[in-house]
Design an enzyme around this catalytic site. Structure first.
Site, PDB file in Angstrom:
ATOM      1  CD1 TRP A 196     -46.076  66.683  71.795  1.00 42.28           C
ATOM      2  CD2 TRP A 196     -46.900  68.428  72.899  1.00 42.28           C
ATOM      3  NE1 TRP A 196     -46.350  67.657  70.871  1.00 42.28           N
ATOM      4  CE2 TRP A 196     -46.859  68.744  71.522  1.00 42.28           C
ATOM      5  CE3 TRP A 196     -47.383  69.387  73.787  1.00 42.28           C
ATOM      6  CZ2 TRP A 196     -47.287  69.967  71.023  1.00 42.28           C
ATOM      7  CZ3 TRP A 196     -47.812  70.610  73.294  1.00 42.28           C
ATOM      8  CH2 TRP A 196     -47.756  70.887  71.926  1.00 42.28           C
ATOM      9  CG  HIS A 197     -47.722  70.077  77.756  1.00 44.84           C
ATOM     10  ND1 HIS A 197     -48.509  69.014  77.367  1.00 44.84           N
ATOM     11  CD2 HIS A 197     -48.495  71.186  77.606  1.00 44.84           C
ATOM     12  CE1 HIS A 197     -49.704  69.456  77.000  1.00 44.84           C
ATOM     13  NE2 HIS A 197     -49.721  70.769  77.125  1.00 44.84           N
ATOM     14  N   GLY A 198     -43.079  69.252  77.941  1.00 41.20           N
ATOM     15  CA  GLY A 198     -41.743  69.634  78.394  1.00 41.20           C
ATOM     16  C   GLY A 198     -40.898  68.410  78.691  1.00 41.20           C
TER      17      GLY A 198
END
Length: 203
Positions: A43-45
Site C-alpha cells: 500500500w505504501h509503494g
C-alpha cells in the site's frame, strides 16, 4: 511495530483485512500477520522493497508473539535497544530504490565497509591496528561534537518526554483543546481545494 501501528494509512488493512483473515490457530495467526503487513508495505509503494519493509514488521510481530509463549521478559533497555535498531534497519528498505542499494546502506551502518573517525583520534587508536578503522573527515562533513550533541538531544527527547500515544491518553477535553481541534479541522477542510501530489509518490 510503532511506525506502522501509528500510521493511519495502515488502519484499513489492520482492522479489516487481518480481521477478515483471522482464524483459530497460532500458526494461522502468524501467517495472517505476515500477509497483512506485506500488503501494508505494498500500500505504501508499488515495489518489492516496500513489500519487504512491511513483511519485516510482520516478522517482528510474529517473533514477539512467539517469544511471549515462554513468559520471559527482557530488561526494558535491551528490549528497547533491539526494537529501535530493528526499525532503523527495516526503514532502509522503505527509502532504498533497490535491494542492492539497501544492502549497501546496511553494510555501511554496520561498519562492514570500515569506520571513519576524526583525524585527531589517530594518535590514540592507530597503535591498536584495528582492521577497517580509518581516519579523516566525519560523514556528511559533521564533526564528532555535532553528532554527539545531536544524539544526546535525540535520546533525551525519546526517553524523557511523552510520546504521541501517551499525550493522547493524558489529554483531557477542555475549551482550548476543542478550539484547537476546530481550527485544525477548518484549516484541513479549506485546504482540500489545493492540488497536491500524493505523499507516497515521493518515494
Amino acid at each position: 511495530m510503532a511506525p506502522l501501528a501509528h500510521d493511519p494509512g495502515t488502519l484499513f488493512p489492520r482492522l479489516h483485512l487481518y480481521t477478515w483473515a483471522a482464524a483459530p490457530g497460532e500458526y494461522r495467526t502468524y501467517g495472517n500477520l505476515l500477509i497483512t503487513f506485506g500488503l501494508v508495505g505494498l500500500w505504501h509503494g508499488a515495489g518489492w522493497t516496500f513489500v519487504f519493509w512491511g513483511f519485516l514488521h510482520g516478522v517482528a510481530l510474529v517473533i514477539n508473539r512467539w517469544w511471549r509463549r515462554f513468559n520471559i521478559k527482557l530488561p526494558k533497555f535491551i528490549a528497547w535497544f533491539i526494537t529501535f535498531n530493528f526499525v532503523n534497519l527495516a526503514w532502509v528498505f522503505f527509502r532504498a530504490k533497490s535491494f542492492s542499494d539497501a544492502l549497501k546502506v546496511i553494510r555501511g551502518m554496520l561498519g562492514m565497509d570500515g569506520v571513519v573517525l576524526p583525524a585527531r583520534c589517530q594518535p590514540w587508536l592507530q597503535a591498536w591496528h584495528i582492521q577497517g578503522l580509518k581516519f579523516g573527515q566525519a560523514a556528511m562533513g559533521f564533526d564528532i561534537k555535532t553528532i554527539g550533541v545531536s544524539l544526546v538531544g535525540a535520546f533525551i527527547l525519546c526517553l524523557l518526554f511523552r510520546n504521541s500515544i501517551e499525550m493522547k491518553n493524558a489529554l483531557k477535553p477542555a475549551w482550548y483543546t476543542t478550539l484547537l481541534a476546530a481550527v485544525l479541522a477548518v484549516s484541513g477542510i479549506l485546504s482540500l481545494t489545493r492540488v497536491s501530489e500524493f505523499i507516497y509518490f515521493n518515494f
